[in-house]
Motif scaffolding. Structure first.
Motif, PDB file in Angstrom:
ATOM      1  N   GLY A 409       0.808  -1.224   0.000  1.00 11.95           N
ATOM      2  CA  GLY A 409       0.000   0.000   0.000  1.00 11.95           C
ATOM      3  C   GLY A 409       0.837   1.267   0.000  1.00 11.95           C
ATOM      4  O   GLY A 409       0.466   2.261  -0.631  1.00 11.95           O
ATOM      5  N   TRP A 410       1.991   1.241   0.718  1.00  9.01           N
ATOM      6  CA  TRP A 410       2.906   2.389   0.807  1.00  9.01           C
ATOM      7  C   TRP A 410       2.143   3.636   1.238  1.00  9.01           C
ATOM      8  O   TRP A 410       1.615   3.703   2.342  1.00  9.01           O
ATOM      9  CB  TRP A 410       3.622   2.572  -0.523  1.00  9.01           C
ATOM     10  CG  TRP A 410       4.916   3.361  -0.435  1.00  9.01           C
ATOM     11  CD1 TRP A 410       5.127   4.623  -0.897  1.00  9.01           C
ATOM     12  CD2 TRP A 410       6.155   2.937   0.132  1.00  9.01           C
ATOM     13  NE1 TRP A 410       6.422   5.015  -0.665  1.00  9.01           N
ATOM     14  CE2 TRP A 410       7.088   3.999  -0.019  1.00  9.01           C
ATOM     15  CE3 TRP A 410       6.577   1.781   0.759  1.00  9.01           C
ATOM     16  CZ2 TRP A 410       8.399   3.931   0.422  1.00  9.01           C
ATOM     17  CZ3 TRP A 410       7.886   1.709   1.204  1.00  9.01           C
ATOM     18  CH2 TRP A 410       8.777   2.770   1.027  1.00  9.01           C
ATOM     19  N   ASP A 411       2.004   4.613   0.346  1.00  6.28           N
ATOM     20  CA  ASP A 411       1.325   5.862   0.711  1.00  6.28           C
ATOM     21  C   ASP A 411      -0.033   6.012   0.026  1.00  6.28           C
ATOM     22  O   ASP A 411      -0.589   7.114  -0.040  1.00  6.28           O
ATOM     23  CB  ASP A 411       2.204   7.063   0.374  1.00  6.28           C
ATOM     24  CG  ASP A 411       2.532   7.129  -1.111  1.00  6.28           C
ATOM     25  OD1 ASP A 411       2.244   6.155  -1.837  1.00  6.28           O
ATOM     26  OD2 ASP A 411       3.092   8.158  -1.550  1.00  6.28           O
ATOM     27  N   LYS A 412      -0.567   4.884  -0.475  1.00  7.94           N
ATOM     28  CA  LYS A 412      -1.831   4.972  -1.205  1.00  7.94           C
ATOM     29  C   LYS A 412      -2.978   5.409  -0.316  1.00  7.94           C
ATOM     30  O   LYS A 412      -3.940   6.021  -0.794  1.00  7.94           O
ATOM     31  CB  LYS A 412      -2.164   3.614  -1.838  1.00  7.94           C
ATOM     32  CG  LYS A 412      -1.233   3.204  -2.968  1.00  7.94           C
ATOM     33  CD  LYS A 412      -1.642   1.847  -3.534  1.00  7.94           C
ATOM     34  CE  LYS A 412      -0.687   1.403  -4.639  1.00  7.94           C
ATOM     35  NZ  LYS A 412      -1.053   0.064  -5.163  1.00  7.94           N
ATOM     36  N   PHE A 413      -2.885   5.085   0.980  1.00  4.95           N
ATOM     37  CA  PHE A 413      -3.988   5.446   1.873  1.00  4.95           C
ATOM     38  C   PHE A 413      -4.127   6.960   2.028  1.00  4.95           C
ATOM     39  O   PHE A 413      -5.132   7.452   2.537  1.00  4.95           O
ATOM     40  CB  PHE A 413      -3.787   4.781   3.241  1.00  4.95           C
ATOM     41  CG  PHE A 413      -2.644   5.328   4.033  1.00  4.95           C
ATOM     42  CD1 PHE A 413      -2.860   6.305   4.989  1.00  4.95           C
ATOM     43  CD2 PHE A 413      -1.337   4.893   3.818  1.00  4.95           C
ATOM     44  CE1 PHE A 413      -1.806   6.819   5.723  1.00  4.95           C
ATOM     45  CE2 PHE A 413      -0.289   5.398   4.546  1.00  4.95           C
ATOM     46  CZ  PHE A 413      -0.515   6.370   5.503  1.00  4.95           C
ATOM     47  N   LEU A 414      -3.109   7.717   1.595  1.00  2.00           N
ATOM     48  CA  LEU A 414      -3.164   9.172   1.674  1.00  2.00           C
ATOM     49  C   LEU A 414      -3.786   9.805   0.432  1.00  2.00           C
ATOM     50  O   LEU A 414      -4.047  11.016   0.414  1.00  2.00           O
ATOM     51  CB  LEU A 414      -1.750   9.742   1.871  1.00  2.00           C
ATOM     52  CG  LEU A 414      -1.030   9.333   3.162  1.00  2.00           C
ATOM     53  CD1 LEU A 414       0.396   9.860   3.157  1.00  2.00           C
ATOM     54  CD2 LEU A 414      -1.793   9.829   4.379  1.00  2.00           C
ATOM     55  N   ARG A 415      -4.000   8.998  -0.598  1.00  2.00           N
ATOM     56  CA  ARG A 415      -4.518   9.538  -1.861  1.00  2.00           C
ATOM     57  C   ARG A 415      -6.047   9.450  -1.871  1.00  2.00           C
ATOM     58  O   ARG A 415      -6.608   8.364  -1.764  1.00  2.00           O
ATOM     59  CB  ARG A 415      -3.966   8.772  -3.048  1.00  2.00           C
ATOM     60  CG  ARG A 415      -2.443   8.720  -3.098  1.00  2.00           C
ATOM     61  CD  ARG A 415      -1.985   7.831  -4.235  1.00  2.00           C
ATOM     62  NE  ARG A 415      -0.545   7.563  -4.174  1.00  2.00           N
ATOM     63  CZ  ARG A 415       0.072   6.694  -4.959  1.00  2.00           C
ATOM     64  NH1 ARG A 415      -0.627   6.000  -5.854  1.00  2.00           N
ATOM     65  NH2 ARG A 415       1.379   6.512  -4.839  1.00  2.00           N
TER      66      ARG A 415
END
Length: 473
Positions: A409-415
């Motif tokens: 997921g990396w930083d996808k939850f911020l998008r």
């Protein structure tokens, strides 16, 4: 309670009512029936140095039988033995009424089963006892397959359940069972015959709850991702990407279900630990639902491993998919036309390599957990070794698989674009349970908590308030 029968030296002549100086090994054992089970049983008895005589309707045309066995008519075969294995179906029992005089006082071992439960008003063994009241009927061997008898006892097929109204008759059968290298479990009188006959009809009784959980999770996340990915693209973007259901969607569902089921293997242990801490004792029973949950952890883990295997296989075919090859070639042609080249991103390289590396390590430990759960492997391990692998390495496996998902997921939850119709990605939902398990496990590892739980599991009990007042007086 089941109990082992310890066979004593006992001659079958005393049960058959026939005089003679012959020993048990010199007197043949009779088998009615020349089907697969009868042949396998005869072969096993011959290997155990018993003499075997078959009783058949067609003694001259019954086909090949184990070498060394004798074949006679039912009446002649019955006269030669005091112990008769009845390896025929219930609907053919009628002919034995005509052999009542030859079978008088002998031990009949009923090995039959029915195709379904409650097919008849009484158990087959009880029916046989009613047909031949002068015989001593023992129910047994019905839980063993012909294959198990041919290949010898194994971890999954060592036990032979016996029940009957005559202790001497059961003892005689138990002696044969023991000499065959099997374990005897006495289930009491002949009234337990129906229970024994129902055992082979059970279909994965210990797997039902894990399979239900796996099917429910698979169905839920399949439709959840179908709505988010396929239907959303068609309704909002006007794109038909239904072809992605077969591989892309499946390869999202399998790892999600695998991770959740793996965490469900370790969640009941954490709940049990906190329950013991709350109660201050280990001597109170857990709730029934927790007991049942803990008893099916092995099945949950093996199903989770199966989903992990599917995820690995689906991932391996990604490079040969038409959609992927088309996207790669289209990207190359576009760069050539526009005279552009993609820049190498070190961050993405670290992320992808870490993601794959952690996933490989987690899957390797996953396989190790599955292998050590096999009886042939776990029996070769000491309790400390088994506990180390299944508990400590198991939690490490859960940690690596959870980290693998976080790196994916990396930083996808911020998008904001990731939240289609205001719903999170499937992998984000899958991280909830394993994260909770790991956090709770971390709390249990704190020295102050670990010290208390260790004392409780070694027998210490926290005194109740009333007991404390009594001690102070």
């Amino acid at each position: 309670m089941s109990k082992e029968v310890k066979p004593e030296s006992m001659s079958l002549h005393s049960l058959g009512g026939r005089a003679g100086e012959a020993t048990l090994e010199q007197e043949p054992v009779c088998i009615f029936g020349t089907g697969d089970l009868g042949r396998s049983l005869g072969q096993r008895l011959l290997q155990t140095d018993y003499k075997v005589v078959y009783g058949s309707r067609r003694p001259h045309t019954c086909g090949s039988l184990p070498r060394g066995a004798q074949v006679l008519s039912h009446a002649d075969a019955a006269q030669l033995a005091s112990l008769v294995f009845v390896c025929i179906h219930r609907e053919h029992y009628g002919f034995m009424e005509t052999l009542a005089s030859q079978l008088e006082g002998k031990v009949l071992v009923d090995v039959s089963n029915n195709p379904e439960k409650n097919l008849y008003p009484e158990a087959n063994a009880a029916y046989l006892q009613k047909l031949l009241p002068g015989c001593q009927v023992v129910k047994g061997f019905n839980t063993l397959s012909a294959w198990a008898l041919q290949n010898g006892p194994s971890d999954a097929s060592r036990q032979v359940y016996l029940c009957g109204n005559s202790a001497e008759a059961k003892q005689a059968v138990a002696e044969v069972v023991t000499k065959m290298g099997l374990t005897v479990l006495d289930r009491g009188s002949l009234s337990a015959a129906r229970e024994l006959e129902d055992i082979p009809l059970q279909l994965f009784p210990e797997w039902r709850l894990p399979l239900q959980i796996a099917l429910c999770l698979t169905a839920f996340f399949f439709f959840y991702l179908l709505i988010r990915d396929v239907i959303y693209a068609y309704v909002i973007q006007g794109k038909d990407i239904s072809f992605r259901i077969m591989v892309s969607l499946a390869n999202k569902v399998f790892p999600i279900v695998s991770l959740i089921m793996l965490s469900l293997c370790y969640l009941p242990g954490v709940i049990a630990a906190f329950l013991q801490l709350y109660r201050g004792t280990k001597y109170r029973r857990f709730p029934d639902w927790l007991d049942r949950w803990m008893l099916c952890r092995k099945q949950l883990g093996l199903l989770a491993l199966a989903f992990a295997f599917l995820h690995v296989l689906y991932t391996l075919i990604i490079p040969i998919r038409y959609y992927v090859r088309f996207r790669i070639s289209d990207s190359i042609v576009t760069q050539i036309r526009e005279n552009q080249t993609s820049k190498f991103d070190t961050t993405i390289a670290w992320r992808s390599d870490s993601y794959y590396s952690v996933g490989i390590l987690g899957f390797g430990l996953y396989v190790l957990l599955g292998i050590t759960s096999l009886p042939s492997v776990s029996n070769a391990l000491s309790w400390r070794e088994f506990s180390f692998i299944q508990s400590k390495l198991g939690h490490l496996t859960l940690l690596l698989c959870t980290l693998h998902t976080y790196l994916y997921g990396w930083d996808k939850f911020l998008r904001p674009s990731m939240y289609k119709w205001h719903t999170p990605e499937g992998y984000m939902v899958s991280l909830v349970v394993p994260t909770v398990v790991l956090v709770l496990k971390l709390l249990l590892l704190l020295p102050c908590v670990d010290r208390n739980i260790t004392r409780i599991r070694r027998g210490w009990e926290r005194a109740a308030p009333d007991e404390d007042k009594t001690l102070l007086m």
